[in-house]
Design an enzyme around this catalytic site. Structure first.
Site, PDB file in Angstrom:
ATOM      1  N   ARG A  45      16.886  35.664  -5.994  1.00  0.00           N
ATOM      2  CA  ARG A  45      17.829  35.803  -4.881  1.00  0.00           C
ATOM      3  C   ARG A  45      17.672  34.683  -3.845  1.00  0.00           C
ATOM      4  NH1 ARG A  45      18.630  39.368   0.030  1.00  0.00           N
ATOM      5  NH2 ARG A  45      20.826  39.977   0.032  1.00  0.00           N
ATOM      6  N   ILE A  71      25.915  37.692   1.688  1.00  0.00           N
ATOM      7  CA  ILE A  71      25.378  38.101   0.396  1.00  0.00           C
ATOM      8  C   ILE A  71      24.992  39.567   0.564  1.00  0.00           C
ATOM      9  CG2 ILE A  71      23.093  37.186   1.008  1.00  0.00           C
ATOM     10  CD1 ILE A  71      22.541  36.755  -1.941  1.00  0.00           C
ATOM     11  N   SER A  72      25.440  40.420  -0.342  1.00  0.00           N
ATOM     12  CA  SER A  72      25.316  41.865  -0.162  1.00  0.00           C
ATOM     13  C   SER A  72      23.870  42.332  -0.225  1.00  0.00           C
ATOM     14  CB  SER A  72      26.127  42.597  -1.231  1.00  0.00           C
ATOM     15  OG  SER A  72      27.506  42.375  -1.080  1.00  0.00           O
ATOM     16  N   GLN A  73      23.642  43.490   0.369  1.00  0.00           N
ATOM     17  CA  GLN A  73      22.345  44.158   0.284  1.00  0.00           C
ATOM     18  C   GLN A  73      21.981  44.363  -1.190  1.00  0.00           C
ATOM     19  OE1 GLN A  73      22.505  48.125   1.774  1.00  0.00           O
ATOM     20  NE2 GLN A  73      20.314  48.503   1.515  1.00  0.00           N
TER      21      GLN A  73
END
Length: 224
Positions: A45, A71-73
């Site tokens: 990530r 950027i999503s959880q």
């Protein structure tokens, strides 16, 4: 991946498992598919967040990536991926490429990912990043995701990483019978719900509310 990143990733995966257990009464999922968790372990990530934020890449929360996008959880990435029930032979459409992280996770689980991003600068950098990191079964295109990508339809699954007041009709049209679409529906900061939508063989739509979420708004129109 450095030893420090590997340790942080292990902690993140533990947090995701705990959050999955804590939300099982909403999602109906006490655990996620082992393949989904393995894909999250495989994708670095930190490569998908801005350099100045890489110290927090493995925290279980969203991060800004510029142009008003995030950027999503990681928990949400894991859950949305699990909800589409990814198969090795599946062709998936993603709306909202962002930095490319969700597409990279999907690429480890399905045959082909087509990903659309309306912000041209994000589409260009995500495409370069995915190629550089070896995710060669992802194709990124800059364009209006509300219109989908009809050239490669129908899709086994569609995953939308931004919220709108309703699901764009073009995406329903491009979903294969028996396919699943996952998307946050609702106004920004005003009662969004993550929805899982299955298209029946007859073309009828079956909608399931999964859990409350907050996503950035889906940009684009449903008309050319």
């Amino acid at each position: 991946m450095s030893a420090d990143n590997a340790r942080e990733l292990d902690c993140l995966l533990d947090e995701i498992r705990e959050e999955v257990r804590a939300t099982r009464h909403l999602t109906g999922r006490p655990v996620l598919d082992d393949r989904v968790m393995a894909a999250l372990r495989e994708v670095p990530r930190h490569e998908f967040v801005p350099l100045e934020l890489q110290f927090g890449a493995y925290a279980n929360h969203p991060l800004p990536i510029g142009h008003g996008q995030t950027i999503s959880q990681p928990y949400i990435v894991a859950l949305m991926t699990d909800l589409i029930r990814p198969r090795p032979d599946a062709v998936v459409l993603e709306i909202g490429t962002g930095s490319g992280y969700q597409a990279a996770v999907l690429s480890r689980l399905v045959k082909q990912v087509y990903s659309m991003e309306i912000v041209e600068a994000l589409a260009a950098t995500a495409s370069e990043r995915l190629l550089r990191l070896g995710y060669d079964n992802v194709e990124v295109r800059a364009g209006n995701g509300c219109l989908g990508w009809p050239q490669h339809a129908p899709y086994d699954a569609i995953l939308v990483t931004a919220a709108a007041g309703r699901i764009p009709p073009a995406l329903i049209e491009q979903l294969k019978p028996g396919g699943i679409l996952v998307m946050p529906v609702g106004a920004y900061h005003a009662g969004q719900e993550l929805m899982a939508v299955r298209k029946q063989a007859s073309g009828a739509i079956e909608e399931t509310c999964v859990l409350p979420v907050v996503f950035v708004p889906l940009t684009g129109t449903t008309e050319d």
